[in-house]
Motif scaffolding. Structure first.
Motif, PDB file in Angstrom:
ATOM      1  N   CYS A  90       0.843  -1.203   0.000  1.00 30.91           N
ATOM      2  CA  CYS A  90       0.000   0.000   0.000  1.00 30.91           C
ATOM      3  C   CYS A  90       0.879   1.254   0.000  1.00 30.91           C
ATOM      4  CB  CYS A  90      -0.895  -0.002   1.242  1.00 30.91           C
ATOM      5  SG  CYS A  90      -1.862   1.502   1.469  1.00 30.91           S
ATOM      6  N   GLY A  95      -2.742  -0.342   4.058  1.00 28.69           N
ATOM      7  CA  GLY A  95      -3.743  -1.254   3.497  1.00 28.69           C
ATOM      8  C   GLY A  95      -5.069  -0.539   3.342  1.00 28.69           C
ATOM      9  N   GLY A  97      -6.892  -0.012   0.837  1.00 28.20           N
ATOM     10  CA  GLY A  97      -7.887  -0.720   0.040  1.00 28.20           C
ATOM     11  C   GLY A  97      -8.224  -0.033  -1.270  1.00 28.20           C
ATOM     12  N   CYS A 102      -2.628  -1.457  -3.097  1.00 25.56           N
ATOM     13  CA  CYS A 102      -3.637  -2.348  -2.506  1.00 25.56           C
ATOM     14  C   CYS A 102      -4.420  -3.062  -3.597  1.00 25.56           C
ATOM     15  CB  CYS A 102      -4.622  -1.539  -1.650  1.00 25.56           C
ATOM     16  SG  CYS A 102      -3.948  -0.998  -0.085  1.00 25.56           S
TER      17      CYS A 102
HETATM   18 ZN   LIG Z   1      -3.450   1.268  -0.130  1.00 25.19          ZN
END
Ligand SMILES: [Zn+2]
Length: 420
Positions: A90, A95, A97, A102
């Protein structure tokens, strides 16, 4: 918007541990290189070597080169490994997302993240050597070079040794994430285990599984609750049961077994039916990929040829086709074993329900839709008889795991279930 750890159901402790490690890894990348070019990560890794017990002062704060994710099937070992890999890649180091790091990690397209999913019953040494070699290169994205090995318990001994060498002297930016049912020496060699930090995952409670089916997959709450209980903590299985009518039919057929066992002949019939259903399910799951692979290979080899060297090329082509067939056969065997094991887990759940009812234990049944049948069984067999039958199912699983021919093991189990 949830981050990459949002898919990990009921694993708060493991998630907290992985978040701390990801933060530590990100800090590591920001820190200037120390004198002599020595990587701080090595020191951190050494700190954890040979420390299987509770960690010292600051548990789980650090980052290290090798990890083992353990837990029962369906608890989310590979989901956790992938989420951690995403957090390491990331761009925010958390992280999030949604960043490219990610996203590409989770979709399997990140250039520095390799996922090994063994297709046969074991991971061979050649595959592992090639992997270790590639993992030694510097990460193209400037963060981490990551290798995820699903089912690391299926490494051959030689492959395990090849992996151990890489883990013992890891390149500074390479991280190995192994997934295995447990850290028992049958699953992971003691030497590999001693070089890894363990992330234990637990069987998620049905309520947590149901919650994620409703929230993320939009499944109706009553269906989600039934599927989560029936799947016994296996998130992927719960989702399939909730969505796939064929998966539900196969389960119904398995749970019809106990009431069909009326004699020796019926027991053998039930064994055949169970084996054939597993074979059919496995065949359906691999037929498309088998065909696609064969077509791709034939196209790559060209159809025939008459020029110079054609005879040699033909011999090479025959060898490649043979290799492919061997790999496909191995994958089909694995798929059959997996399908049969799912059926045995369902059957074990039925007898477990009978025991719970015979003992009048205040515990919810696994299979709510066959609860009345389990209750009738409980009256007929009592707790001891139900327990003997549960043990017969578990012995069958263990025998197949120990390479007893599935038909032999299942026939013995059916006879034991009939006799009680
Ligand atoms: Zn990320």
């Amino acid at each position: 918007m949830t981050d990459v750890f949002g898919d990990l159901v009921g694993q708060d402790e493991a998630v907290a541990m992985l978040r701390r490690a990801a933060a530590s890894a990100a800090a590591q990348l920001r820190a200037p290189v120390t004198a002599g070019g020595h990587d701080d990560l090595d020191a951190l890794a050494e700190e954890y070597d040979g420390d299987p017990g509770p960690a010292p002062a600051d548990p789980g704060a650090g980052m290290t080169h090798a990890w083992i994710f353990t837990g029962p099937p369906g608890s989310g070992r590979s989901v956790a490994a992938r989420a951690f890999a995403a957090a390491l890649e990331c761009v925010h180091g958390t992280g999030c997302g949604s960043c490219p790091g990610c996203h590409t990690t989770l979709t399997g397209t990140h250039a520095d993240v390799r996922l090994v999913v063994p297709e046969g019953l074991s991971i061979g040494v050649n595959e592992m050597r090639a992997l270790v070699l590639r993992a030694a290169s510097a990460p193209s994205g400037g963060r981490w070079q990551i290798v995820i090995i699903e089912d690391a318990d299926r490494l051959t001994e030689a492959a395990g040794n090849a992996l151990l060498k890489a883990i013992e002297e890891p390149p500074p930016r390479t991280v190995f994430l192994l997934c295995a049912p447990s850290t028992h020496p049958d699953d992971i060699s003691v030497t590999i285990r001693s070089r890894c930090r363990v992330v234990p995952l637990r069987q998620p409670p049905p309520a947590a599984v149901a919650e994620v089916l409703v929230r993320r997959d939009g499944i109706a709450p009553d269906v989600a609750e039934w599927a989560a209980a029936a799947a016994q903590g296996h998130v992927g299985r719960a989702r399939r049961l909730a969505r796939d009518p064929e998966a539900r039919q196969r389960r119904d057929a398995v749970l019809a077994v106990p009431r069909r066992l009326t004699g020796v002949g019926a027991a053998f019939d039930a064994a055949s039916a169970l084996i054939e259903a597993a074979e059919a399910e496995a065949a359906a799951s691999v037929v498309e990929i088998d065909e696609a692979e064969r077509t791709a290979l034939q196209t790559a080899l060209g159809a025939g040829g008459t020029g110079r060297g054609a005879a040699g090329a033909m011999r090479g082509a025959a060898g490649q086709l043979k290799d492919l067939e061997k790999r496909q056969k191995s994958r089909a065997t694995r798929a059959q074993r997996d399908a049969l094991d799912r059926a045995l887990v369902d059957l074990a759940g039925f007898y477990r329900d009978a025991i719970v009812m015979a003992l009048r234990a205040p515990v919810a049944p696994v299979h709510t839709d066959t609860a009345s049948l389990a209750s009738a069984g409980a009256q007929k067999w009592d707790a001891e008889g139900s327990l003997r039958r549960l043990e017969a199912v578990l012995e069958c699983r263990a025998a197949i795991e120990a390479n007893v021919k599935p038909r032999i093991a299942v026939e013995a189990m059916m006879l034991a279930l009939w006799r009680g």
